[in-house]
Design an enzyme around this catalytic site. Structure first.
Site, PDB file in Angstrom:
ATOM      1  N   ALA A  91      27.178   0.918  35.696  1.00  0.00           N
ATOM      2  CA  ALA A  91      28.033   2.094  35.496  1.00  0.00           C
ATOM      3  C   ALA A  91      27.239   3.288  34.989  1.00  0.00           C
ATOM      4  O   ALA A  91      27.590   4.438  35.272  1.00  0.00           O
ATOM      5  CB  ALA A  91      29.154   1.758  34.507  1.00  0.00           C
ATOM      6  N   GLU A 121      25.076   4.558  38.555  1.00  0.00           N
ATOM      7  CA  GLU A 121      25.678   4.727  39.876  1.00  0.00           C
ATOM      8  C   GLU A 121      26.561   5.973  39.953  1.00  0.00           C
ATOM      9  O   GLU A 121      26.446   6.779  40.868  1.00  0.00           O
ATOM     10  CB  GLU A 121      26.493   3.484  40.244  1.00  0.00           C
ATOM     11  N   SER A 162      26.683   8.581  37.899  1.00  0.00           N
ATOM     12  CA  SER A 162      25.957   9.812  37.586  1.00  0.00           C
ATOM     13  C   SER A 162      25.134  10.287  38.777  1.00  0.00           C
ATOM     14  O   SER A 162      24.992  11.498  39.004  1.00  0.00           O
ATOM     15  CB  SER A 162      25.049   9.607  36.368  1.00  0.00           C
ATOM     16  N   CYS A 221      36.292   6.360  29.887  1.00  0.00           N
ATOM     17  CA  CYS A 221      34.910   5.932  30.102  1.00  0.00           C
ATOM     18  C   CYS A 221      34.061   6.076  28.835  1.00  0.00           C
ATOM     19  O   CYS A 221      33.922   7.180  28.290  1.00  0.00           O
ATOM     20  CB  CYS A 221      34.296   6.736  31.240  1.00  0.00           C
ATOM     21  N   GLU A 271      23.796  14.540  30.649  1.00  0.00           N
ATOM     22  CA  GLU A 271      22.855  14.506  31.773  1.00  0.00           C
ATOM     23  C   GLU A 271      23.122  15.650  32.745  1.00  0.00           C
ATOM     24  O   GLU A 271      22.190  16.331  33.198  1.00  0.00           O
ATOM     25  CB  GLU A 271      22.970  13.172  32.518  1.00  0.00           C
TER      26      GLU A 271
END
Length: 389
Positions: free
Chosen positions: A227, A230, A232, A338, A347
């Site tokens: 998680a 993938e 991001s 999340c 990010e």
């Protein structure tokens, strides 16, 4: 005639025409999943937001072998977890993982993410044009970051990326199961290494947590590995495409870097998707807009459609980095929100802040109609993103 997922999407980023037509008719729709099973599709913002945090829905099913499936992926294609203990198990899992994703820990990681991004952009500047921004930035950055956070060797990236892609396969369940098995075995290897030589990383801290066995640590760690990169990868690629196809917004962000936080929220909200969203199973009968969803039914909570509900986001198909889009449902809502959302946001902020500053004249190197979206894995995303500068 019952409508079947996935909905055809002729141009990346645009809401599929069929989904747009369904959403205009109401908030709840009877559909078939891509494997032909009956399901309910929820598209309205208010309804999706409420049901994402509704205890009457869950990921488990009392009869998992006969439950409707959203796809062939062993990860999310069908029921997950123990029907009798799902809520307690989920609460415990979040309690174990939440301390590793606190705002303080994410802030402490930011300087490192900035350095990693700078190195990748240095490499990009030296490449021939046009260049695939997906392989130059969108793919390696999230992998570098999650490796650093978990304590996973970056040199293993080709191995575990192969397994995560297999695990996410929505067409071949055998391949998906094999990918999960390989990933779990790799997690067991890492746990054994951390037991012997711990470091300042999440896996080592989980190994030091009382009451956690090695297999559970391996499972949790590999779930984070999957998680944590993938989704991001996909968001970085689609976000770059949004900015590149809206040069006025690119220039606005260049001229006012303080807009980066709002820009990222809009980047998370704006992409049009047609895959059906988040699968849940009704644990009791639920009435919505005069429709009864029966216990055991599969319910697809289409957060992408909800993010384009004009009642929640006026002029939803426009891309506006000054929009206050923080109420989007891309990361879910409530108890299942999340855990990695703060990391993903950071990010994206770092990546786009540096990309626009370093490459102010970057442009899409092919017509958007020539870009291809992945339709074989859970997370989707662009196959490649050719750019010039």
């Amino acid at each position: 005639m019952t409508t079947q997922l996935p909905f055809p999407q002729t141009v990346p980023l645009q809401v599929p025409l069929l989904l747009r037509a369904l959403s205009a008719q109401g908030a709840i729709h009877r559909i078939r999943t891509q494997v032909g099973d009956d399901a309910w599709l929820i598209t309205g913002y208010d309804e999706v937001r409420q049901l994402l945090d509704d205890d009457r829905l869950g990921r488990s099913h009392p009869e998992p072998q006969t439950a409707a499936r959203s796809g062939e992926s062993a990860l999310f294609g069908g029921p997950l977890g123990n029907y009798d203990t799902e809520k307690a198990d989920h609460t415990r899992m979040r309690r174990l993982l939440q301390p590793h994703f606190t705002p303080g820990r994410i802030r402490a990681l930011r300087n490192r993410v900035e350095a990693l991004t700078g190195t990748l952009l240095d490499d990009l500047a030296g490449q021939a044009q046009p260049c695939d921004l997906n392989s130059a930035l969108a793919l390696p950055l999230p992998i570098l970051v999650i490796c650093e956070l978990l304590g996973v060797p970056y040199e293993d990236r080709t191995r575990f990326r192969t397994w995560t892609q297999a695990a996410a396969d929505i067409h071949d369940r055998t391949r998906s199961e094999q990918g999960i098995g390989e990933l779990f075995a790799y997690g067991q290897e890492l746990v054994a290494r951390k037991r012997h030589t711990p470091g300042p990383d999440v896996i080592s801290r989980l190994c030091a947590t009382d009451g956690l066995g090695d297999d559970e640590i391996a499972m949790l760690s590999m779930a984070l590995l999957f998680a944590g990169h993938e989704t991001s990868v996909v968001q970085l690629g689609l976000g770059a495409l949004l900015l590149l196809t809206h040069p006025d917004q690119w220039q606005a962000l260049r001229g006012n870097p303080a807009l980066i936080a709002d820009a990222v929220e809009e980047i998370l909200r704006a992409p049009g998707k047609g895959g059906g969203g988040i699968p849940r199973y009704a644990h009791t009968n639920i009435d919505i807009d005069g429709v009864t969803i029966k216990a055991g039914d599969l319910v697809m909570l289409d957060n992408g459609a909800a993010n384009h509900d004009a009642a929640a986001f006026p002029d939803p198909d426009s891309f506006d980095i000054a929009r206050r889009a923080a109420g989007h449902l891309t990361f879910g809502q409530g108890a299942r929100y999340c855990i990695g959302a703060p990391l993903a946001r950071m990010e994206l902020q770092v990546a786009f802040g540096q990309l626009i500053s370093r490459f102010p004249a970057m442009r899409l190197a092919v017509p958007i109609e020539e870009l291809r979206m992945r339709s074989d894995v859970l997370t989707g995303g662009l196959v490649e993103l050719p750019v010039s500068w």
